[in-house]
Design a protein around this motif. Structure first.
Motif, PDB file in Angstrom:
ATOM      1  N   ALA A 229       5.274 -12.881  14.049  1.00 19.96           N
ATOM      2  CA  ALA A 229       6.065 -12.676  12.842  1.00 19.96           C
ATOM      3  C   ALA A 229       5.815 -11.275  12.294  1.00 19.96           C
ATOM      4  O   ALA A 229       6.755 -10.571  11.918  1.00 19.96           O
ATOM      5  CB  ALA A 229       5.724 -13.730  11.800  1.00 19.96           C
ATOM      6  N   ALA A 230       4.537 -10.863  12.290  1.00 17.56           N
ATOM      7  CA  ALA A 230       4.203  -9.543  11.768  1.00 17.56           C
ATOM      8  C   ALA A 230       4.891  -8.456  12.579  1.00 17.56           C
ATOM      9  O   ALA A 230       5.462  -7.507  12.031  1.00 17.56           O
ATOM     10  CB  ALA A 230       2.687  -9.342  11.785  1.00 17.56           C
ATOM     11  N   VAL A 231       4.861  -8.585  13.905  1.00 19.11           N
ATOM     12  CA  VAL A 231       5.430  -7.544  14.766  1.00 19.11           C
ATOM     13  C   VAL A 231       6.948  -7.463  14.579  1.00 19.11           C
ATOM     14  O   VAL A 231       7.498  -6.376  14.363  1.00 19.11           O
ATOM     15  CB  VAL A 231       5.078  -7.821  16.249  1.00 19.11           C
TER      16      VAL A 231
ATOM     17  N   PRO B 293       7.971   3.441   5.400  1.00 14.92           N
ATOM     18  CA  PRO B 293       7.418   4.422   4.463  1.00 14.92           C
ATOM     19  C   PRO B 293       6.862   3.751   3.205  1.00 14.92           C
ATOM     20  O   PRO B 293       7.395   2.746   2.747  1.00 14.92           O
ATOM     21  CB  PRO B 293       8.627   5.297   4.112  1.00 14.92           C
ATOM     22  N   VAL B 294       5.792   4.316   2.668  1.00 12.40           N
ATOM     23  CA  VAL B 294       5.077   3.697   1.548  1.00 12.40           C
ATOM     24  C   VAL B 294       6.007   3.348   0.373  1.00 12.40           C
ATOM     25  O   VAL B 294       5.901   2.265  -0.189  1.00 12.40           O
ATOM     26  CB  VAL B 294       3.903   4.589   1.091  1.00 12.40           C
ATOM     27  N   PRO B 295       6.923   4.247  -0.046  1.00 10.71           N
ATOM     28  CA  PRO B 295       7.745   3.889  -1.213  1.00 10.71           C
ATOM     29  C   PRO B 295       8.615   2.652  -1.009  1.00 10.71           C
ATOM     30  O   PRO B 295       9.103   2.079  -1.976  1.00 10.71           O
ATOM     31  CB  PRO B 295       8.626   5.128  -1.439  1.00 10.71           C
ATOM     32  N   TYR B 296       8.816   2.244   0.255  1.00 10.04           N
ATOM     33  CA  TYR B 296       9.677   1.088   0.504  1.00 10.04           C
ATOM     34  C   TYR B 296       8.895  -0.203   0.680  1.00 10.04           C
ATOM     35  O   TYR B 296       9.463  -1.258   0.920  1.00 10.04           O
ATOM     36  CB  TYR B 296      10.525   1.328   1.758  1.00 10.04           C
ATOM     37  N   ARG B 297       7.587  -0.129   0.638  1.00  9.20           N
ATOM     38  CA  ARG B 297       6.802  -1.345   0.859  1.00  9.20           C
ATOM     39  C   ARG B 297       6.844  -2.251  -0.364  1.00  9.20           C
ATOM     40  O   ARG B 297       7.426  -1.890  -1.396  1.00  9.20           O
ATOM     41  CB  ARG B 297       5.346  -0.970   1.177  1.00  9.20           C
ATOM     42  N   LEU B 298       6.216  -3.399  -0.272  1.00 12.14           N
ATOM     43  CA  LEU B 298       6.173  -4.323  -1.403  1.00 12.14           C
ATOM     44  C   LEU B 298       5.581  -3.589  -2.602  1.00 12.14           C
ATOM     45  O   LEU B 298       4.574  -2.890  -2.460  1.00 12.14           O
ATOM     46  CB  LEU B 298       5.301  -5.540  -1.062  1.00 12.14           C
ATOM     47  N   PRO B 299       6.208  -3.719  -3.788  1.00 13.54           N
ATOM     48  CA  PRO B 299       5.733  -2.954  -4.943  1.00 13.54           C
ATOM     49  C   PRO B 299       4.325  -3.352  -5.344  1.00 13.54           C
ATOM     50  O   PRO B 299       3.901  -4.490  -5.162  1.00 13.54           O
ATOM     51  CB  PRO B 299       6.746  -3.308  -6.038  1.00 13.54           C
ATOM     52  N   ARG B 300       3.592  -2.392  -5.890  1.00 13.04           N
ATOM     53  CA  ARG B 300       2.255  -2.660  -6.414  1.00 13.04           C
ATOM     54  C   ARG B 300       2.370  -3.294  -7.788  1.00 13.04           C
ATOM     55  O   ARG B 300       3.350  -3.078  -8.501  1.00 13.04           O
ATOM     56  CB  ARG B 300       1.478  -1.338  -6.540  1.00 13.04           C
TER      57      ARG B 300
ATOM     58  N   THR C  77      -4.015  -1.535  -6.762  1.00 14.77           N
ATOM     59  CA  THR C  77      -3.603  -1.414  -5.363  1.00 14.77           C
ATOM     60  C   THR C  77      -3.098  -2.757  -4.840  1.00 14.77           C
ATOM     61  O   THR C  77      -2.778  -2.895  -3.670  1.00 14.77           O
ATOM     62  CB  THR C  77      -4.794  -0.969  -4.485  1.00 14.77           C
ATOM     63  N   ILE C  78      -3.072  -3.760  -5.719  1.00 18.40           N
ATOM     64  CA  ILE C  78      -2.634  -5.104  -5.319  1.00 18.40           C
ATOM     65  C   ILE C  78      -1.111  -5.123  -5.219  1.00 18.40           C
ATOM     66  O   ILE C  78      -0.425  -4.656  -6.121  1.00 18.40           O
ATOM     67  CB  ILE C  78      -3.097  -6.143  -6.353  1.00 18.40           C
ATOM     68  N   HIS C  79      -0.590  -5.670  -4.101  1.00 17.17           N
ATOM     69  CA  HIS C  79       0.864  -5.644  -3.944  1.00 17.17           C
ATOM     70  C   HIS C  79       1.491  -6.995  -4.303  1.00 17.17           C
ATOM     71  O   HIS C  79       0.795  -7.996  -4.486  1.00 17.17           O
ATOM     72  CB  HIS C  79       1.248  -5.210  -2.532  1.00 17.17           C
ATOM     73  N   PHE C  80       2.825  -6.975  -4.362  1.00 18.15           N
ATOM     74  CA  PHE C  80       3.574  -8.141  -4.834  1.00 18.15           C
ATOM     75  C   PHE C  80       3.398  -9.353  -3.915  1.00 18.15           C
ATOM     76  O   PHE C  80       3.640 -10.492  -4.323  1.00 18.15           O
ATOM     77  CB  PHE C  80       5.053  -7.750  -4.943  1.00 18.15           C
ATOM     78  N   GLY C  81       2.968  -9.122  -2.690  1.00 17.60           N
ATOM     79  CA  GLY C  81       2.769 -10.222  -1.750  1.00 17.60           C
ATOM     80  C   GLY C  81       1.800 -11.273  -2.277  1.00 17.60           C
ATOM     81  O   GLY C  81       1.913 -12.452  -1.951  1.00 17.60           O
ATOM     82  N   VAL C  82       0.840 -10.842  -3.095  1.00 22.35           N
ATOM     83  CA  VAL C  82      -0.119 -11.780  -3.665  1.00 22.35           C
ATOM     84  C   VAL C  82       0.608 -12.799  -4.540  1.00 22.35           C
ATOM     85  O   VAL C  82       0.305 -14.000  -4.510  1.00 22.35           O
ATOM     86  CB  VAL C  82      -1.190 -11.029  -4.483  1.00 22.35           C
ATOM     87  N   VAL C  83       1.607 -12.312  -5.284  1.00 19.46           N
ATOM     88  CA  VAL C  83       2.382 -13.212  -6.145  1.00 19.46           C
ATOM     89  C   VAL C  83       3.147 -14.215  -5.273  1.00 19.46           C
ATOM     90  O   VAL C  83       3.148 -15.424  -5.537  1.00 19.46           O
ATOM     91  CB  VAL C  83       3.360 -12.408  -7.031  1.00 19.46           C
ATOM     92  N   ILE C  84       3.777 -13.683  -4.214  1.00 16.40           N
ATOM     93  CA  ILE C  84       4.517 -14.564  -3.295  1.00 16.40           C
ATOM     94  C   ILE C  84       3.586 -15.642  -2.743  1.00 16.40           C
ATOM     95  O   ILE C  84       3.906 -16.833  -2.715  1.00 16.40           O
ATOM     96  CB  ILE C  84       5.109 -13.750  -2.121  1.00 16.40           C
TER      97      ILE C  84
ATOM     98  N   MET D  56       5.198 -15.792   7.166  1.00 14.25           N
ATOM     99  CA  MET D  56       5.310 -14.977   5.954  1.00 14.25           C
ATOM    100  C   MET D  56       3.983 -14.304   5.639  1.00 14.25           C
ATOM    101  O   MET D  56       3.949 -13.197   5.093  1.00 14.25           O
ATOM    102  CB  MET D  56       5.757 -15.845   4.778  1.00 14.25           C
ATOM    103  N   GLY D  57       2.874 -14.981   5.996  1.00 16.78           N
ATOM    104  CA  GLY D  57       1.565 -14.364   5.829  1.00 16.78           C
ATOM    105  C   GLY D  57       1.478 -13.054   6.613  1.00 16.78           C
ATOM    106  O   GLY D  57       0.989 -12.045   6.115  1.00 16.78           O
ATOM    107  N   GLY D  58       1.994 -13.096   7.856  1.00 16.89           N
ATOM    108  CA  GLY D  58       2.019 -11.868   8.652  1.00 16.89           C
ATOM    109  C   GLY D  58       2.883 -10.811   7.990  1.00 16.89           C
ATOM    110  O   GLY D  58       2.542  -9.628   7.960  1.00 16.89           O
ATOM    111  N   ALA D  59       4.014 -11.251   7.431  1.00 18.68           N
ATOM    112  CA  ALA D  59       4.951 -10.304   6.821  1.00 18.68           C
ATOM    113  C   ALA D  59       4.333  -9.589   5.620  1.00 18.68           C
ATOM    114  O   ALA D  59       4.430  -8.361   5.510  1.00 18.68           O
ATOM    115  CB  ALA D  59       6.229 -11.030   6.407  1.00 18.68           C
ATOM    116  N   VAL D  60       3.663 -10.345   4.709  1.00 17.28           N
ATOM    117  CA  VAL D  60       3.149  -9.666   3.515  1.00 17.28           C
ATOM    118  C   VAL D  60       2.042  -8.675   3.875  1.00 17.28           C
ATOM    119  O   VAL D  60       1.901  -7.637   3.233  1.00 17.28           O
ATOM    120  CB  VAL D  60       2.632 -10.649   2.429  1.00 17.28           C
ATOM    121  N   GLU D  61       1.285  -8.979   4.924  1.00 13.15           N
ATOM    122  CA  GLU D  61       0.236  -8.053   5.347  1.00 13.15           C
ATOM    123  C   GLU D  61       0.866  -6.726   5.816  1.00 13.15           C
ATOM    124  O   GLU D  61       0.336  -5.653   5.564  1.00 13.15           O
ATOM    125  CB  GLU D  61      -0.601  -8.694   6.463  1.00 13.15           C
ATOM    126  N   ILE D  62       2.008  -6.836   6.503  1.00  8.95           N
ATOM    127  CA  ILE D  62       2.670  -5.628   7.011  1.00  8.95           C
ATOM    128  C   ILE D  62       3.439  -4.923   5.911  1.00  8.95           C
ATOM    129  O   ILE D  62       3.312  -3.713   5.713  1.00  8.95           O
ATOM    130  CB  ILE D  62       3.642  -6.006   8.164  1.00  8.95           C
TER     131      ILE D  62
END
Lengths: 346, 311
Positions: free
Chosen positions: A90-92, A177-184, A189-196, A251-257
């Motif tokens: 999933a991550a790849v 690119p960093v500006p397109y990643r999940l917002p902090r 430095t914590i990203h939105f994936g934690v909320v998900i 989805m776990g793989g996705a938020v890490e990436i």
């Protein structure tokens, strides 16, 4: 629950952890390391420093999603041990799709679509075990493990032959690119994936404990024969369980990436699978309890990785610690059971 | 391309099949004993890894392969003892304990490797082969199949021995009963716990021996996680063999082929990423499972702890 009962419950959890740390200390001593120094360092780094705490919370995002996926499966009596394959594939695929989607869609839509793709990839990788289990009753422990080994290799093949970024020397997928990643979140430095991840595990907890669908799954898990007699659609539920479980893990793989790395390098495999399984067991498949254990373990991991560089104790030590916690949990549970039996006998 | 079909290549390939297949054979036979008695031994991966580490260390220290093999078997038994204690005596969940033991052995052996071997990277010399008289003189097949470490022949001899044990001996009957209907065994006055413990310890010995063979003969060194799922493949073999040791042998050879092809194709100059070839054995398992799914049979009481008087 009475205050006495909750105290006993807390003790039943704390005791194995303390005993494991004590036994682990002996191993450290034998290796010529000071256990006190090590444990202080690990917790100071992983929990009691602001940057360390942020890393710990960030790390818990993929772990929480994996835990959510495992809770669904385990409660339904399905042993999905194929976490690593589902997670990596999933991550790849997600990391290959995200930079492309960014060019087509607005940022949030592209990120959501990438997450959905990852969930789909994860779920698809559980299809064969689900089919074999539902149709022929083939033990899913074996099939998911085998699919996991396959998935790990296939992920590497995909990175090297299909999704390879031509501009880098080390084989890896194109970088988001960093500006397109999940917002902090705020200034961290914590990203939105934690909320998900938090929403996902709370939702899983709610669904499994408070809804009819969750009840059905739990019946299948607790007593498959009773479930058949109750007229539950067994094979449908088996497919649903596998798909839901693996989708969450994907989805776990996705938020890490999407949140941290932005790319997958060849041969990257954090091997979270076998590590999260014990945590979910410690929490007795309880979503809320899992959050605590995942945070605790993430702190151990972050601290342990740092200790590997500073104190020369490789991070393998954390594996040993987790295993000891499980074994002591087993012993404590057995003793508890024994005293309970003795009390009823009197 | 022609290099593929020379006698030397074929010999090397067949030799590789046996070398790669033996640990799987030992693991599969070991797991078969446990499963027959009703214990799903997920910890077998940890037992193999413990055997690999102990076997290598002992062989390195004593310069004796055989002492290494014995140490490997003992290490496997050691892990199996824990498995028996937790799963049979305490009646804990076999999957959880299996995973816990595998994780623990992975962590411990990797740690020990880090402190003992990571800097100096010691290795054993090439293990001497034992050529069977007459047979080893046959061209191609001789050096490929009949010139191996003696453990290979012992492993092969185990196949008919176990078949006889399962079929014709009281022990075999007890094992079968412990897996099919533990209550009946208990009623006939044989301890279910002792039968299962014996089975799990035998599994540990065989798995440890298989691991020791991997590190001492197969690789000549120890690296963390070196068993790489061989124990899990052993579980698949046992599952598909439906209690017949000969089928475990067939399966082990089949997987041996796909493992040996991994190295052979690279030696033969094929430019395929290792990852593609590494998928072969697992692809093979899944194919076999999909095709023969209907025929994989496990004992009814597999994975369930036995508590007297409980239904």
């Amino acid at each position: 629950m009475s205050p006495d009962g909750s105290l006993a419950a807390a003790l039943r959890v704390a005791l194995p952890i303390l005993l494991a740390f004590a036994a682990g200390a002996l191993v450290l001593l034998a290796l010529g390391k000071n256990p006190l120094d090590y444990y202080t360092f690990v917790f100071r780094r992983g929990l009691f420093s602001w940057p360390g705490l942020q890393e710990t919370i960030t790390r818990s995002a993929p772990l929480l999603l994996i835990a959510a996926g495992l809770i669904v499966a385990f409660r339904a009596g399905i042993w999905n041990l194929g976490v690593d394959g589902q997670f990596l594939l999933a991550a790849v695929v997600c990391s290959a799709v995200a930079p492309w989607l960014i060019g087509l869609l607005p940022r949030w839509l592209a990120l959501a679509a990438s997450l959905a793709v990852a969930a789909g990839v994860g779920a698809s990788w559980s299809l064969i075990p689900a089919l074999l289990k539902a149709r022929y009753g083939v033990n899913e422990i074996i099939t998911t493990l085998m699919m996991s080994f396959l998935g790990i290799s296939l992920a590497n093949v995909l990175i090297k032959l299909v999704f390879r970024d031509p501009t880098t020397t080390v084989p890896q997928t194109p970088t988001l690119p960093v500006p397109y990643r999940l917002p902090r979140l705020f200034d961290t430095t914590i990203h939105f994936g934690v909320v998900i991840a938090l929403v996902a595990i709370l939702l899983v907890h709610f669904v499994m404990t408070r809804t009819a669908f969750g009840l059905k799954l739990r019946i299948v898990g607790a007593n498959p024969r009773a479930a058949v007699h109750a007229g539950l659609p067994m094979s449908g539920l088996t497919f649903a369980t596998f798909a839901l479980s693996a989708a969450l893990i994907g989805m776990g793989g996705a938020v890490e990436i999407l949140g941290v790395h932005g790319t997958v390098r060849a041969d990257w495999n954090p091997a979270y699978g076998l590590l999260v399984i014990p945590l979910v067991f410690l929490a007795r498949f309880n979503g809320l309890g899992s959050i605590l254990f995942v945070l605790f373990f993430a702190a151990l991991q972050i601290g342990g990785e740092s200790a590997a560089r500073r104190l020369g104790v490789p991070h393998y030590y954390v594996l040993l610690l987790v295993s000891l916690v499980l074994l002591f949990l087993a012993i404590v549970e057995y003793l508890d059971h024994l005293t309970a039996r003795r009390r009823t006998a009197v | 391309m022609e290099a593929l079909f020379t006698a030397t290549f074929l010999t090397a390939l067949l030799y590789g099949v046996v070398t790669a297949g033996l640990p799987l054979l030992l693991a599969g036979l070991g797991e078969q004993i446990s499963e027959k008695a009703g214990v799903l031994n997920i910890g077998i991966e940890g037992m193999m890894l413990a055997g690999a580490y102990a076997g290598f260390s002992a062989a390195l220290a004593t310069q004796s392969l055989w002492l290494g093999f014995i140490a490997g078997a003992l290490a496997g038994i050691g892990v199996a003892l824990l498995m028996a204690l937790f799963c049979i005596r305490y009646g804990m969940n076999q999957i959880v304990i299996g995973i816990a033991l595998t994780l623990g052995v992975e962590g411990l052996t990797a740690l020990l490797h880090h402190f003992q071997f990571a800097r100096t990277r010691p290795s054993l010399g090439r293990a001497p082969d034992f050529s069977l008289p007459w047979l080893s003189d046959i061209p191609v097949i001789g050096p490929a199949l009949f010139t191996h470490n003696p453990l290979v022949y012992l492993g092969l001899a185990l196949v008919p021995l176990l078949a006889w044990l399962f079929r014709r001996s009281a022990i075999g009957l007890n094992l079968q009963a412990a897996g099919d209907k533990p209550g009946a065994l208990d009623a006939s006055g044989v301890s279910v716990a002792m039968t299962r413990t014996g089975a799990v310890l035998s599994t540990g010995a065989l798995a440890g021996l298989g691991g020791a063979y991997m590190s001492e003969v197969g690789a000549g060194l120890f690296v963390p996680y070196m068993t790489g799922g061989a124990g899990f493949i052993g579980i698949v073999l046992a599952m598909l063999a439906r209690g017949r040791p000969l089928w475990v042998l067939y399966g082990a050879l089949l997987f041996g082929v796909s493992l040996a092809l991994t190295t052979a194709l690279q030696v033969g100059g094929f430019n395929i990423p290792t990852d593609v070839v590494q998928m072969l054995p697992f692809l093979m398992v899944m194919l076999v499972l999909v095709i023969f799914a209907r025929h994989s049979v496990l004992p009814p009481a597999l994975g369930l702890p036995y508590v007297r008087g409980e239904r």
